[in-house]
Design a protein around this motif. Structure first.
Motif, PDB file in Angstrom:
ATOM      1  N   ASP A  54       0.854  -1.193   0.000  1.00 20.41           N
ATOM      2  CA  ASP A  54       0.000   0.000   0.000  1.00 20.41           C
ATOM      3  C   ASP A  54       0.887   1.239   0.000  1.00 20.41           C
ATOM      4  OD1 ASP A  54      -2.107  -1.733   0.211  1.00 20.41           O
ATOM      5  OD2 ASP A  54      -2.600  -1.237   2.285  1.00 20.41           O
ATOM      6  N   ARG A  70      -4.222   7.082   1.306  1.00 17.49           N
ATOM      7  CA  ARG A  70      -3.727   5.710   1.193  1.00 17.49           C
ATOM      8  C   ARG A  70      -4.255   5.089  -0.092  1.00 17.49           C
ATOM      9  NH1 ARG A  70      -6.587   1.087   2.731  1.00 17.49           N
ATOM     10  NH2 ARG A  70      -5.341  -0.831   2.861  1.00 17.49           N
ATOM     11  N   TRP A  71      -3.340   4.539  -0.880  1.00 19.64           N
ATOM     12  CA  TRP A  71      -3.687   3.768  -2.078  1.00 19.64           C
ATOM     13  C   TRP A  71      -3.607   2.297  -1.723  1.00 19.64           C
ATOM     14  CZ3 TRP A  71      -0.213   0.600  -5.022  1.00 19.64           C
ATOM     15  CH2 TRP A  71      -0.734   0.120  -6.233  1.00 19.64           C
ATOM     16  N   ASP A  72      -4.695   1.570  -1.893  1.00 22.41           N
ATOM     17  CA  ASP A  72      -4.757   0.159  -1.559  1.00 22.41           C
ATOM     18  C   ASP A  72      -4.157  -0.660  -2.703  1.00 22.41           C
ATOM     19  OD1 ASP A  72      -5.933  -2.608  -1.462  1.00 22.41           O
ATOM     20  OD2 ASP A  72      -6.876  -1.812   0.353  1.00 22.41           O
ATOM     21  N   ALA A  73      -3.099  -1.418  -2.410  1.00 24.54           N
ATOM     22  CA  ALA A  73      -2.392  -2.159  -3.448  1.00 24.54           C
ATOM     23  C   ALA A  73      -3.238  -3.256  -4.068  1.00 24.54           C
ATOM     24  CB  ALA A  73      -1.111  -2.754  -2.866  1.00 24.54           C
TER      25      ALA A  73
END
Length: 302
Positions: A53, A66-69
């Protein structure tokens, strides 16, 4: 640049990247630059958590996202966020933030409680902590350039020199790590903790330092006659600089490739994703991704 132009530019970039993938072997065959979102004002400071992430900042809007992987979704992690710019994870799972609203360096715990690690050097307020890197032993290195912010009341420096500082792993007062620079900005070290790269964007130079056992920096070596905003390293030791797109250099400083980004400025870059092979790029009001064949030097599984 409007959305239609962006789309045309990305199509052209996809063709260009596909053609260059075989030249360096760094970009996944057929990969195209992907626009994730342009719902921000100015993106910066991407930092990859274990598992892939990516956390990044939108400084004008005073948020950390936050970018969710796994899903690719973006959410707000913290607001307000001290006008955070650069971010980095420490060795205990805390998110460090260069919170330059009050010239501070923050440690954000998993419960989102904040501790101010420092806000001054020998009694004088920092210019504005910008980017940072954490050594394997826990020492924090950070750059302190001066960029006059619209939300500051002050109009001049308290510290004339723009330098690199370090906070020892044991804590305590910040120590001078490197001076003689015009405007240090991007910073990243090697996984083994032996070398540190610092981009002097004000002098269009990127240097490599040896890190001594006591944490001091030695043997400054000019590696690349180009500065950078943010920067990162891949697992092969290649150096990624930003500004007008993303520039990739070999560990010896040889230019390998230039990734075009359809924005007027590319601020920062890191590796994320569940396998660490997604190049995550912050550029103006947007974030982009590009699939690579290499992982980031500092990516780690969860």
């Amino acid at each position: 640049m409007n959305r239609i132009t962006n789309g045309l530019a990305l199509t052209a970039l996809g063709i260009l990247l596909a053609g260059c993938a075989s030249e360096t072997g760094l970009i996944e065959e057929g990969a195209e630059l992907q626009l994730v979102s342009e719902a921000f004002e100015f993106t910066e400071g991407p930092a990859t958590a274990p598992g892939g992430d990516v956390y990044f900042t939108d400084q004008p809007n005073n948020r950390i996202h936050r970018w969710d992987a796994k899903t690719g979704e973006i959410s707000v992690f913290m607001e307000p966020a001290g006008r955070a710019n650069g971010l980095y994870w420490d060795n205990e799972g805390n998110l460090l933030a260069a919170a330059d609203e009050k010239f501070e360096l923050w440690r954000i715990a998993p419960d989102k409680s904040v501790k101010v690690l420092t806000d001054n050097y020998q009694g004088a307020k920092f210019n504005g902590p910008n980017d940072m890197w954490v050594h394997p032993d826990g020492t924090i290195y950070f750059t302190d350039p001066y960029y006059q912010r619209p939300y500051w009341e002050r109009q001049e420096k308290e510290i004339e020199e723009e330098r690199v500082y370090r906070i020892p792993a044991a804590g305590g007062e910040p120590q001078l790590a490197a001076d003689g620079l015009v405007q240090p900005n991007g910073i990243i070290g090697t996984r083994d903790g032996k070398r540190l790269y610092v981009a002097d964007i004000g002098n269009s130079m990127t240097y490599r330092y040896d890190i001594a056992p006591d944490g001091s920096l030695e043997n400054a070596t000019l590696m690349i006659t180009m500065g950078s905003d943010g920067m990162t390293l891949d697992e092969q030791g290649n150096i990624y600089l930003t500004g007008r797109g993303v520039h990739i250099f070999s560990p010896e400083g040889k230019k390998l490739h230039h990734i075009e980004v359809p924005e007027s400025w590319t601020a920062n870059v890191t590796f994320g994703g569940t396998d660490g092979k997604t190049l995550f790029i912050t550029a103006m009001d947007a974030v982009y991704t590009l699939r690579m064949t290499v992982a980031g030097m500092h990516w780690q599984p969860k």
